[in-house]
Design an enzyme around this catalytic site. Structure first.
Site, PDB file in Angstrom:
ATOM      1  N   SER A   1     -12.240 -11.761  -8.172  1.00 44.94           N
ATOM      2  CA  SER A   1     -12.467 -11.149  -6.859  1.00 44.94           C
ATOM      3  C   SER A   1     -12.516 -12.251  -5.819  1.00 44.94           C
ATOM      4  CB  SER A   1     -13.800 -10.395  -6.877  1.00 44.94           C
ATOM      5  OG  SER A   1     -14.235 -10.134  -5.560  1.00 44.94           O
TER       6      SER A   1
ATOM      7  N   GLY B   1      -5.045  -2.285  -7.955  1.00 48.46           N
ATOM      8  CA  GLY B   1      -5.720  -2.807  -9.136  1.00 48.46           C
ATOM      9  C   GLY B   1      -6.765  -1.843  -9.661  1.00 48.46           C
TER      10      GLY B   1
ATOM     11  N   HIS C   1      -4.481 -10.586  -7.950  1.00 45.32           N
ATOM     12  CA  HIS C   1      -3.492 -10.118  -6.961  1.00 45.32           C
ATOM     13  C   HIS C   1      -2.073 -10.445  -7.426  1.00 45.32           C
ATOM     14  CE1 HIS C   1      -6.985 -10.890  -4.021  1.00 45.32           C
ATOM     15  NE2 HIS C   1      -6.730  -9.607  -3.862  1.00 45.32           N
TER      16      HIS C   1
ATOM     17  N   LEU D   1      -5.965 -14.796  -1.997  1.00 40.75           N
ATOM     18  CA  LEU D   1      -5.359 -14.288  -3.228  1.00 40.75           C
ATOM     19  C   LEU D   1      -5.817 -15.061  -4.462  1.00 40.75           C
ATOM     20  CD1 LEU D   1      -1.705 -13.747  -1.921  1.00 40.75           C
ATOM     21  CD2 LEU D   1      -3.613 -12.124  -1.956  1.00 40.75           C
TER      22      LEU D   1
ATOM     23  N   LYS E   1      -9.388  -2.760 -10.863  1.00 42.24           N
ATOM     24  CA  LYS E   1     -10.668  -3.355 -10.457  1.00 42.24           C
ATOM     25  C   LYS E   1     -11.409  -2.439  -9.471  1.00 42.24           C
ATOM     26  CE  LYS E   1     -13.736  -6.415  -8.961  1.00 42.24           C
ATOM     27  NZ  LYS E   1     -13.641  -6.522  -7.537  1.00 42.24           N
ATOM     28  N   ASP E   2     -10.641  -1.804  -8.565  1.00 38.31           N
ATOM     29  CA  ASP E   2     -11.229  -0.856  -7.613  1.00 38.31           C
ATOM     30  C   ASP E   2     -10.809   0.553  -8.043  1.00 38.31           C
ATOM     31  OD1 ASP E   2     -12.264  -2.708  -5.223  1.00 38.31           O
ATOM     32  OD2 ASP E   2     -10.406  -3.532  -6.025  1.00 38.31           O
TER      33      ASP E   2
ATOM     34  N   MET F   1      -6.420  -7.915   0.901  1.00 40.58           N
ATOM     35  CA  MET F   1      -7.155  -8.504   2.024  1.00 40.58           C
ATOM     36  C   MET F   1      -7.031 -10.025   1.993  1.00 40.58           C
ATOM     37  SD  MET F   1     -10.385  -6.055   2.702  1.00 40.58           S
ATOM     38  CE  MET F   1     -11.470  -6.639   1.413  1.00 40.58           C
ATOM     39  N   GLY F   2      -6.098 -10.538   1.198  1.00 44.49           N
ATOM     40  CA  GLY F   2      -5.853 -11.980   1.186  1.00 44.49           C
ATOM     41  C   GLY F   2      -6.860 -12.745   0.347  1.00 44.49           C
TER      42      GLY F   2
HETATM   43  P1  AMP Z   1      -8.548  -6.897  -2.247  1.00 40.85           P
HETATM   44  O1  AMP Z   1      -7.788  -8.037  -1.666  1.00 40.85           O
HETATM   45  O2  AMP Z   1      -9.803  -7.301  -2.931  1.00 40.85           O
HETATM   46  O3  AMP Z   1      -8.687  -5.741  -1.303  1.00 40.85           O
HETATM   47  O4  AMP Z   1      -7.641  -6.343  -3.423  1.00 40.85           O
HETATM   48  C1  AMP Z   1      -6.299  -5.998  -3.214  1.00 40.85           C
HETATM   49  C2  AMP Z   1      -5.771  -5.318  -4.447  1.00 40.85           C
HETATM   50  O5  AMP Z   1      -5.902  -6.189  -5.558  1.00 40.85           O
HETATM   51  C3  AMP Z   1      -6.546  -4.053  -4.793  1.00 40.85           C
HETATM   52  O6  AMP Z   1      -5.639  -3.062  -5.257  1.00 40.85           O
HETATM   53  C4  AMP Z   1      -7.466  -4.509  -5.884  1.00 40.85           C
HETATM   54  O7  AMP Z   1      -7.839  -3.484  -6.768  1.00 40.85           O
HETATM   55  C5  AMP Z   1      -6.600  -5.530  -6.586  1.00 40.85           C
HETATM   56  N1  AMP Z   1      -7.428  -6.479  -7.334  1.00 40.85           N
HETATM   57  C6  AMP Z   1      -8.494  -7.182  -6.883  1.00 40.85           C
HETATM   58  N2  AMP Z   1      -9.039  -7.914  -7.866  1.00 40.85           N
HETATM   59  C7  AMP Z   1      -8.318  -7.650  -8.985  1.00 40.85           C
HETATM   60  C8  AMP Z   1      -8.399  -8.071 -10.351  1.00 40.85           C
HETATM   61  N3  AMP Z   1      -9.332  -8.918 -10.776  1.00 40.85           N
HETATM   62  N4  AMP Z   1      -7.477  -7.593 -11.224  1.00 40.85           N
HETATM   63  C9  AMP Z   1      -6.526  -6.726 -10.812  1.00 40.85           C
HETATM   64  N5  AMP Z   1      -6.397  -6.279  -9.546  1.00 40.85           N
HETATM   65  C10 AMP Z   1      -7.279  -6.730  -8.647  1.00 40.85           C
END
Ligand code: AMP
Length: 279
Positions: free
Chosen positions: A183, A145, A28, A24, A147-148, A21-22
């Protein structure tokens, strides 16, 4: 994007996708590196940047979710990303907001617990947009990740059950030096909230310590009570849920032992943070 992807496919070029979702951060970028490692120097790495409206509830932070495409583009260039796919809402949904759109992908088992309980329409939005991204980008591998954790597990299930011809890689959670999981939402943590946010990581450490000390399984219900008290000692913290479960099936366990997985969601002021780890 899809035309380009089909051209790559015909030329036998391997493609890796990192959906985001950007806004970054280093977490990411670690997924980007993992994608590159998987497709090689001759492959293509695509980062999608899209704040997907259908995965946000009506009272959630969709409109104020942090966005900075210029900065994201710079980071992607430094990381050797080949293509950023950053569609706008009207390209993804006819009316832009998900209304007037009638085809959804719904995982009906794993999506019920934890995040799904607190955010009832969240995973329907996630699986739908991820299925769309898979069809648009046609990747050989997609990197998510840890993380989720629940999201990664659900996406794996969806890809298997709907026969998406790709491999899903789950990369470890990257943390700040003090343990806070990176995050995009950490940007909301101003002043003392940043310190209080550490309580998620401290909760995980607390349970690890308890398991080490007791050397035998511990009742999940007891741990939950203790963690709620510990978390809510922080003035701005409110526990949404904490759960103990089998890592691959997400099935809750009554007895917590080494190898059990733990996930929690905590409001720190208005900001909802999640974290998880193997114990
Ligand atoms: P998001 O932009 O938050 O939707 O995350 C995009 C991708 O990055 C998802 O697959 C998340 O699980 C991963 N991600 C977010 N934060 C982290 C982190 N701290 N470590 C590893 N992967 C992450």
């Amino acid at each position: 994007m899809q035309r380009l992807a089909l051209r790559w496919r015909r030329a036998g070029v391997r493609v890796g996708l990192v959906p985001t979702m950007g806004y970054l951060h280093a977490g990411h970028l670690r997924l980007v590196r993992r994608a590159r490692r998987s497709v090689g120097a001759a492959g293509r790495v695509v980062v999608s940047i899209y704040v997907n409206p259908t995965q946000f509830g009506p009272t959630e932070d969709f409109s104020r979710y942090p966005r900075d495409l210029a900065r994201d583009a710079r980071l992607c260039r430094l990381e050797g990303v080949d293509v950023i796919f950053a569609p706008d809402d009207r390209q993804m949904y006819p009316r832009g907001d998900g209304q007037g759109f009638s085809t959804f992908v719904v995982e009906q088992d794993l999506a019920r617990a934890m995040e799904g309980k607190s955010r009832p329409t969240h995973f329907r939005g996630v699986t739908t947009v991820v299925a769309k991204l898979f069809n648009i980008v046609q990747p050989d591998v997609a990197v998510f990740g840890a993380k989720d954790w629940q999201q990664a597990t659900i996406v794996q299930r969806m890809a298997r059950e709907l026969n998406f011809p790709l491999k899903i890689i789950v990369a470890p959670t990257l943390r700040e030096p003090d343990g806070l999981a990176m995050s995009s939402r950490n940007k909301y943590l101003t002043g003392d909230l940043r310190r209080q946010a550490l309580v998620l990581w401290l909760s995980i450490q607390e349970v690890r310590g308890e398991l080490r000390r007791s050397r035998k399984p511990v009742l999940a219900a007891r741990l939950k009570e203790r963690l709620k008290r510990m978390i809510e000692r922080e003035p701005a913290a409110r526990l949404d849920y904490v759960e103990f479960f089998e890592p691959s099936t997400l099935a809750p366990v009554k007895q917590v032992r080494q190898g059990t997985h733990m996930a929690l969601a905590v409001f720190i002021g208005p900001t909802r943070l999640i974290d998880n780890a193997a114990l």
